[in-house]
Design an enzyme around this catalytic site. Structure first.
Site, mmCIF file in Angstrom:
data_model
loop_
_atom_site.group_PDB
_atom_site.id
_atom_site.type_symbol
_atom_site.label_atom_id
_atom_site.label_comp_id
_atom_site.label_asym_id
_atom_site.label_seq_id
_atom_site.Cartn_x
_atom_site.Cartn_y
_atom_site.Cartn_z
ATOM 1 N N CYS A 109 0.854 -1.201 0.000
ATOM 2 C CA CYS A 109 0.000 0.000 0.000
ATOM 3 C C CYS A 109 0.880 1.239 0.000
ATOM 4 O O CYS A 109 1.717 1.402 0.880
ATOM 5 C CB CYS A 109 -0.891 -0.031 1.237
ATOM 6 S SG CYS A 109 -1.696 1.532 1.605
ATOM 7 N N CYS A 129 -3.496 7.528 -1.887
ATOM 8 C CA CYS A 129 -4.787 7.636 -2.573
ATOM 9 C C CYS A 129 -5.892 8.205 -1.701
ATOM 10 O O CYS A 129 -6.798 8.867 -2.203
ATOM 11 C CB CYS A 129 -5.264 6.271 -3.060
ATOM 12 S SG CYS A 129 -3.975 5.089 -3.232
ATOM 13 N N THR A 137 -4.431 4.882 7.140
ATOM 14 C CA THR A 137 -3.365 4.476 6.231
ATOM 15 C C THR A 137 -2.404 5.631 5.977
ATOM 16 O O THR A 137 -2.827 6.713 5.588
ATOM 17 C CB THR A 137 -4.003 4.029 4.903
ATOM 18 O OG1 THR A 137 -4.804 2.883 5.160
ATOM 19 C CG2 THR A 137 -2.963 3.684 3.863
ATOM 20 N N GLU A 168 -0.652 1.645 9.244
ATOM 21 C CA GLU A 168 -1.890 2.266 9.700
ATOM 22 C C GLU A 168 -1.671 2.762 11.126
ATOM 23 O O GLU A 168 -0.786 2.268 11.821
ATOM 24 C CB GLU A 168 -3.052 1.250 9.709
ATOM 25 C CG GLU A 168 -3.698 1.041 8.357
ATOM 26 C CD GLU A 168 -2.878 0.154 7.426
ATOM 27 O OE1 GLU A 168 -2.161 -0.728 7.938
ATOM 28 O OE2 GLU A 168 -2.943 0.355 6.203
ATOM 29 N N HIS A 177 -12.673 5.870 -3.574
ATOM 30 C CA HIS A 177 -11.672 5.025 -2.920
ATOM 31 C C HIS A 177 -11.822 3.562 -3.342
ATOM 32 O O HIS A 177 -10.852 2.809 -3.376
ATOM 33 C CB HIS A 177 -11.732 5.180 -1.405
ATOM 34 C CG HIS A 177 -10.440 4.802 -0.750
ATOM 35 N ND1 HIS A 177 -9.206 5.171 -1.256
ATOM 36 C CD2 HIS A 177 -10.161 4.054 0.343
ATOM 37 C CE1 HIS A 177 -8.252 4.667 -0.498
ATOM 38 N NE2 HIS A 177 -8.799 3.984 0.477
ATOM 39 N N TYR A 204 -8.781 0.940 -5.445
ATOM 40 C CA TYR A 204 -8.294 -0.420 -5.234
ATOM 41 C C TYR A 204 -7.757 -1.057 -6.518
ATOM 42 O O TYR A 204 -7.533 -2.262 -6.586
ATOM 43 C CB TYR A 204 -9.347 -1.252 -4.483
ATOM 44 C CG TYR A 204 -9.174 -1.013 -2.993
ATOM 45 C CD1 TYR A 204 -9.469 0.243 -2.460
ATOM 46 C CD2 TYR A 204 -8.624 -1.961 -2.150
ATOM 47 C CE1 TYR A 204 -9.230 0.524 -1.130
ATOM 48 C CE2 TYR A 204 -8.382 -1.688 -0.813
ATOM 49 C CZ TYR A 204 -8.693 -0.447 -0.312
ATOM 50 O OH TYR A 204 -8.443 -0.170 1.008
ATOM 51 N N GLU A 222 -6.831 -5.425 4.016
ATOM 52 C CA GLU A 222 -7.232 -4.102 3.519
ATOM 53 C C GLU A 222 -8.148 -4.248 2.304
ATOM 54 O O GLU A 222 -9.061 -3.448 2.105
ATOM 55 C CB GLU A 222 -5.996 -3.269 3.182
ATOM 56 C CG GLU A 222 -6.297 -1.786 3.137
ATOM 57 C CD GLU A 222 -5.041 -0.953 3.006
ATOM 58 O OE1 GLU A 222 -4.034 -1.460 2.481
ATOM 59 O OE2 GLU A 222 -5.063 0.212 3.432
HETATM 60 FE FE1 SF4 Z 1 -3.308 1.774 0.004
HETATM 61 FE FE2 SF4 Z 1 -5.923 2.203 -0.185
HETATM 62 FE FE3 SF4 Z 1 -4.212 3.421 -1.879
HETATM 63 FE FE4 SF4 Z 1 -4.592 0.844 -2.115
HETATM 64 S S1 SF4 Z 1 -6.172 2.409 -2.388
HETATM 65 S S2 SF4 Z 1 -2.613 1.872 -2.107
HETATM 66 S S3 SF4 Z 1 -4.898 0.205 -0.015
HETATM 67 S S4 SF4 Z 1 -4.369 3.726 0.300
HETATM 68 FE FE FE Z 2 -7.350 1.827 2.021
#
Ligand code: SF4
Ligand code: FE
Length: 487
Positions: free
Chosen positions: A100, A104, A191, A257, A292, A296, A446
């Protein structure tokens, strides 16, 4: 400055005055801490690749505010091409880091707020969108990392915020002042929190009028007075404290985290983006969640690494040509590319909102994330199948280096001609890292809970599909539509 170098990023973290606790003690130097440092390296990749011409289209964009070239992580999506490039950027960075890379959440918070602050202003003539744009300009110009902080601890899940036995179970406004507000509460599972310059707080659920004090959104520097961090543990994390690297699997990168506590923190009005407009909590949560869930795409890139590791392990074990191994690798690729289809599709089907920001297709983003809660587990299962049991029974790097045991490990862990015992150990440790170790937090758990647990996506899928249209199509084809009286 509109594009920071990785070195400047590292230096900027050194200049922050974060209050961080880990393993029962304060951490004085976060940047050089061996447990935290790999997560900083992963964020630094977002700066490094943005400097490279080959990745310019994916990693950077033109600011719609200034026209300057900025990092895509601070950009507001202006068209569907931006959204598609965001998905591609996630895959690229997942593949480059195998973990990760954390940045994001801030990007998704910025984009969601660009839409919702505009919508609140339309209804109440509030100054939120102007304030938000001022803040965005600052983030873009300085190329900052923002922690998008949504998830409250939530206390007793059966109760709304205002009925919780501990009123701080959801972050809330405790005092209104002339120059701003005082807030108290916490955000969990944050995160990349201690690699961030800023923290952007948003409510975590739809709210009623009685929850007005909890309907708050704002941004602050991550080292603002009253904010502190308690680091989360990860499986096998203390391997990073050992003086060898092989047993870590991924020798440079990781995620982290933390629990972020807001202990009576002051927020000036200029950084407040929602204050009591409770009916916009649900739309803000939904908008952030959809962005979000698209993000992923990162798991596709991590999946690339795991599939590559499984292929290499099969070769080193001498079984790469076996038909069942080849078929398992095809299945892994099939699942991984299916994930890719989802994050590209929700981006391609994006639509312009009133504010001018492009949003992803919510239904497809939720379908994508629902797949992400499942497919990485199957890909990981197949990788473990191919790797074999040695992945979890392997002695340590120190045993490989100990003159008394080295010979025996070299002798008995040698497999296919041409592959070294050391490389075989390295690749098995990488698979262990991705499916059981520190990176399994990102690739598996996650994937399950990040951006909302599976049920959250099922609720959205149920809400967004057009069942009436499907039903009508069926009735029409079988000739029953003319007799239909049920609507
Ligand atoms: Fe990390 Fe979430 Fe970005 Fe994936 S979407 S890299 S799990 S912060
Ligand atoms: Fe996440």
């Amino acid at each position: 400055m509109t594009l920071m170098t990785p070195e400047q990023y590292e230096q900027s973290l050194r200049e922050l005055n974060l209050k961080v606790y880990m393993f029962g003690k304060p951490v004085a130097n976060i940047v050089d801490n061996p447990i935290i440092r790999p997560s900083m390296n992963a964020v630094a990749k977002t700066y490094e690749l943005a400097q490279k011409e080959a990745y310019q289209d994916i990693m950077t964009a033109r600011s719609h505010l200034t026209g300057n070239r900025i990092n895509r992580f601070t950009h507001i999506h202006q068209n569907t091409e931006d959204l598609v490039n965001k998905s591609k950027m996630g895959r690229l960075l997942g593949r480059e880091t195998g973990c990760c890379f954390q940045r994001c959440v801030g990007m998704d918070a910025l984009n969601a707020l660009s839409i919702i602050t505009y919508n609140i202003d339309q209804m109440y003539q509030t100054p939120y969108n102007r304030r938000f744009k001022d803040y965005l300009g600052y983030v873009q110009e300085k190329d900052l990392v923002c922690d998008g902080a949504m998830t409250d601890p939530k206390g007793d899940r059966s109760l709304p915020p205002h009925k919780q036995p501990d009123p701080d179970a959801f972050l809330r406004v405790v005092e209104k002042r002339e120059d701003g507000i005082l807030v108290r509460g916490a955000k969990a599972h944050q995160t990349g929190a201690v690699n961030s310059h800023e923290v952007i707080v948003m409510p975590t659920i739809a709210m009623q009028e009685a929850d007005k004090a909890y309907a708050v959104s704002f941004a602050l520097p991550s080292d603002a007075k009253g904010i502190f961090y308690i680091m989360g543990r990860q499986s096998c994390d203390t391997r990073k404290l050992e003086d060898t690297t092989m047993d870590q699997g991924n020798v440079s990168f990781g995620g982290h985290e933390a629990l972020v506590v807001f202990d009576n923190v002051f927020v000036p009005w200029e950084r407040v983006f929602m204050y009591g407009e409770y009916e916009f909590c649900g739309p803000l949560v939904e908008m952030f969640a959809a962005y979000h869930r698209q993000s992923y795409a990162c798991k596709v890139g991590v999946g690339d690494v795991l599939i590559g590791a499984a292929q290499a392990a099969a070769e080193m074990n001498g079984v790469a040509k076996a038909s069942h191994i080849r078929d398992k690798l095809i299945e892994m690729n099939h699942l991984n590319e299916t994930l890719y289809c989802g994050c590209i599709a929700c981006a391609s089907e994006g639509r312009k909102k009133m504010s001018g920001t492009y949003a992803v297709n919510t239904l497809l983003a939720n379908v994508h994330k629902q797949n992400v809660t499942r497919f990485p587990y199957e890909i990981a299962r197949l990788a473990q199948d191919i790797a074999g049991g040695l992945m979890v029974t392997l002695p340590s790097e120190k045993d490989l280096k100990n003159p008394e045991t080295s010979h025996w490990m070299e002798k008995y862990f040698k497999a296919a001609p041409g592959s070294s015992t050391t490389d075989r150990m390295r690749i098995l440790r990488l698979i262990e890292n991705l499916t059981l170790g520190t990176a399994a937090v990102g690739y598996l758990t996650e994937s399950m809970h990040g951006a909302g647990s599976p049920q959250a996506q099922r609720i959205m899928i149920g809400r967004k599909v057009n069942m009436a249209e499907k039903r009508r199509a069926a009735l029409k084809l079988c000739g029953a539509l003319k007799n239909d009286t049920t609507g």
